[in-house]
Motif scaffolding. Structure first.
Motif, PDB file in Angstrom:
ATOM      1  N   GLY A  23       0.920  -1.192  -0.214  1.00 36.86           N
ATOM      2  CA  GLY A  23       0.153   0.161   0.070  1.00 36.86           C
ATOM      3  C   GLY A  23       0.733   1.325  -0.032  1.00 36.86           C
ATOM      4  N   GLU A  24       1.930   1.020   0.830  1.00 42.04           N
ATOM      5  CA  GLU A  24       2.954   2.523   0.783  1.00 42.04           C
ATOM      6  C   GLU A  24       3.463   2.648  -0.574  1.00 42.04           C
ATOM      7  OE1 GLU A  24       6.045   1.688   3.757  1.00 42.04           O
ATOM      8  OE2 GLU A  24       4.261   1.506   5.151  1.00 42.04           O
ATOM      9  N   GLY A  25       3.780   1.599  -1.114  1.00 40.60           N
ATOM     10  CA  GLY A  25       4.281   1.737  -2.739  1.00 40.60           C
ATOM     11  C   GLY A  25       3.320   2.367  -3.494  1.00 40.60           C
ATOM     12  N   ILE A  85      -3.053  -9.042 -11.031  1.00 45.64           N
ATOM     13  CA  ILE A  85      -3.152  -9.390  -9.847  1.00 45.64           C
ATOM     14  C   ILE A  85      -1.692  -9.702  -9.312  1.00 45.64           C
ATOM     15  CG2 ILE A  85      -4.062 -10.920  -7.937  1.00 45.64           C
ATOM     16  CD1 ILE A  85      -6.432 -11.602 -10.136  1.00 45.64           C
ATOM     17  N   ALA A  86      -1.448  -9.085  -8.156  1.00 39.79           N
ATOM     18  CA  ALA A  86      -0.160  -9.290  -7.690  1.00 39.79           C
ATOM     19  C   ALA A  86      -0.584  -9.979  -6.401  1.00 39.79           C
ATOM     20  CB  ALA A  86       0.303  -7.868  -6.921  1.00 39.79           C
ATOM     21  N   LEU A  87       0.265 -11.100  -6.329  1.00 40.55           N
ATOM     22  CA  LEU A  87      -0.101 -12.017  -5.122  1.00 40.55           C
ATOM     23  C   LEU A  87       0.975 -11.941  -4.172  1.00 40.55           C
ATOM     24  CD1 LEU A  87      -1.032 -15.228  -7.389  1.00 40.55           C
ATOM     25  CD2 LEU A  87      -2.691 -13.549  -6.170  1.00 40.55           C
ATOM     26  N   PHE A  88       1.074 -12.390  -2.896  1.00 40.40           N
ATOM     27  CA  PHE A  88       1.732 -12.181  -1.857  1.00 40.40           C
ATOM     28  C   PHE A  88       1.452 -12.854  -0.783  1.00 40.40           C
ATOM     29  CE2 PHE A  88      -0.833  -8.800  -1.063  1.00 40.40           C
ATOM     30  CZ  PHE A  88      -1.092  -8.515   0.629  1.00 40.40           C
ATOM     31  N   GLY A  89       2.538 -13.376   0.065  1.00 44.56           N
ATOM     32  CA  GLY A  89       2.243 -13.868   1.406  1.00 44.56           C
ATOM     33  C   GLY A  89       3.513 -14.517   1.903  1.00 44.56           C
ATOM     34  N   SER A  90       3.370 -14.887   3.333  1.00 50.85           N
ATOM     35  CA  SER A  90       4.606 -15.324   4.202  1.00 50.85           C
ATOM     36  C   SER A  90       4.139 -17.004   4.500  1.00 50.85           C
ATOM     37  CB  SER A  90       4.592 -14.845   5.352  1.00 50.85           C
ATOM     38  OG  SER A  90       3.590 -14.698   6.165  1.00 50.85           O
ATOM     39  N   GLU A 117       4.966 -14.021 -10.992  1.00 47.02           N
ATOM     40  CA  GLU A 117       5.004 -14.709  -9.884  1.00 47.02           C
ATOM     41  C   GLU A 117       4.631 -13.959  -8.520  1.00 47.02           C
ATOM     42  OE1 GLU A 117       9.868 -14.305  -8.722  1.00 47.02           O
ATOM     43  OE2 GLU A 117       9.103 -16.006 -10.058  1.00 47.02           O
ATOM     44  N   GLY A 118       4.408 -14.646  -7.415  1.00 45.16           N
ATOM     45  CA  GLY A 118       4.038 -14.087  -6.415  1.00 45.16           C
ATOM     46  C   GLY A 118       5.143 -13.839  -5.451  1.00 45.16           C
ATOM     47  N   LEU A 119       4.987 -12.742  -4.469  1.00 48.58           N
ATOM     48  CA  LEU A 119       5.948 -12.459  -3.577  1.00 48.58           C
ATOM     49  C   LEU A 119       6.182 -12.971  -2.275  1.00 48.58           C
ATOM     50  CD1 LEU A 119       8.434 -10.554  -2.890  1.00 48.58           C
ATOM     51  CD2 LEU A 119       6.664  -8.757  -2.394  1.00 48.58           C
ATOM     52  N   CYS A 133       8.133  -5.217  -1.220  1.00 45.49           N
ATOM     53  CA  CYS A 133       6.677  -5.225  -1.103  1.00 45.49           C
ATOM     54  C   CYS A 133       6.249  -3.657  -1.699  1.00 45.49           C
ATOM     55  CB  CYS A 133       6.035  -5.186   0.259  1.00 45.49           C
ATOM     56  SG  CYS A 133       6.286  -6.990   0.763  1.00 45.49           S
ATOM     57  N   ARG A 134       7.186  -2.707  -1.211  1.00 44.58           N
ATOM     58  CA  ARG A 134       6.757  -1.174  -1.809  1.00 44.58           C
ATOM     59  C   ARG A 134       7.076  -1.300  -3.362  1.00 44.58           C
ATOM     60  NH1 ARG A 134      10.276  -0.503   2.805  1.00 44.58           N
ATOM     61  NH2 ARG A 134       8.883  -0.003   4.690  1.00 44.58           N
ATOM     62  N   ASN A 135       8.106  -1.784  -3.541  1.00 45.02           N
ATOM     63  CA  ASN A 135       8.280  -1.939  -5.266  1.00 45.02           C
ATOM     64  C   ASN A 135       7.139  -2.662  -5.995  1.00 45.02           C
ATOM     65  OD1 ASN A 135      10.548  -0.439  -4.858  1.00 45.02           O
ATOM     66  ND2 ASN A 135      11.931  -2.390  -4.786  1.00 45.02           N
ATOM     67  N   LEU A 136       6.578  -3.745  -5.228  1.00 51.09           N
ATOM     68  CA  LEU A 136       5.335  -4.314  -6.078  1.00 51.09           C
ATOM     69  C   LEU A 136       4.331  -3.327  -6.087  1.00 51.09           C
ATOM     70  CD1 LEU A 136       4.240  -6.980  -7.068  1.00 51.09           C
ATOM     71  CD2 LEU A 136       3.468  -7.616  -4.651  1.00 51.09           C
ATOM     72  N   GLY A 137       3.927  -2.489  -4.977  1.00 52.14           N
ATOM     73  CA  GLY A 137       2.956  -1.627  -4.736  1.00 52.14           C
ATOM     74  C   GLY A 137       3.196  -0.617  -6.041  1.00 52.14           C
ATOM     75  N   LYS A 138       4.452  -0.020  -6.234  1.00 59.86           N
ATOM     76  CA  LYS A 138       4.841   0.982  -7.391  1.00 59.86           C
ATOM     77  C   LYS A 138       4.425   0.427  -8.673  1.00 59.86           C
ATOM     78  CE  LYS A 138       8.198   3.133  -4.585  1.00 59.86           C
ATOM     79  NZ  LYS A 138       9.685   3.432  -4.665  1.00 59.86           N
ATOM     80  N   GLN A 139       4.626  -0.994  -8.881  1.00 57.65           N
ATOM     81  CA  GLN A 139       4.326  -1.655 -10.131  1.00 57.65           C
ATOM     82  C   GLN A 139       2.910  -1.836 -10.560  1.00 57.65           C
ATOM     83  OE1 GLN A 139       6.240  -5.427 -10.903  1.00 57.65           O
ATOM     84  NE2 GLN A 139       7.946  -4.731  -9.305  1.00 57.65           N
TER      85      GLN A 139
END
Length: 143
Positions: A23-25, A85-90, A117-119, A133-139
């Motif tokens: 979100g910050e990105g 769609i951006a996918l992400f998780g831990s 691919e997801g992050l 994550c911030r870079n993903l938000g920018k993209q």
């Protein structure tokens, strides 16, 4: 100004931290963002959104959380054709198979998974992962 939605499910807060950094990105690129727990949004809210992010940690045997996130993703699959769609998780164990399976599902539904691919990160995201994550938000904001 278009809006980017970031919807996530988090048990320990790790995936939530990733969602907030994404979100910050988005905001840094001048776009509006809504960072929402999966319980605060319905799949129908994504009908008119061209690009969004979904986050969920690996659960059980390398799978999405089954009570809230899995039913949400099943519905999103039906409306995701042509969307980015951006996918992400831990995750805490394994090698990220849940994310590869999720990527395949969304691609098969006609979505374009951002970067293909997801992050993912293991356990709590450190500053380098939060920067990813911030870079993903920018993209995502540039879609």
């Amino acid at each position: 100004m278009s809006k980017i939605v970031i919807a996530f499910w988090s048990q320990t807060g790790n995936t939530e931290s990733m969602a907030n950094a994404i979100g910050e990105g988005v905001v840094s690129e001048g776009k509006k963002v809504e960072v929402l727990n999966i319980s605060e949004i319905s799949p129908e809210d994504l009908n008119d959104v061209q690009a969004f992010a979904l986050g969920c940690p690996a659960m059980g045997v390398d799978e999405l959380e089954e009570c809230e996130m899995e039913p949400f993703v099943e519905k999103v699959e039906k409306i995701s054709s042509g969307k980015t769609i951006a996918l992400f998780g831990s995750y805490g164990w394994g090698e990220g198979q849940w994310m590869r399976d999720w990527e395949d599902r969304m691609t098969a539904a006609g979505a374009k998974v951002l970067d293909g691919e997801g992050l993912i990160c293991q356990e709590m995201p450190d500053e380098s992962v939060l920067e990813e994550c911030r870079n993903l938000g920018k993209q995502l904001a540039l879609i």
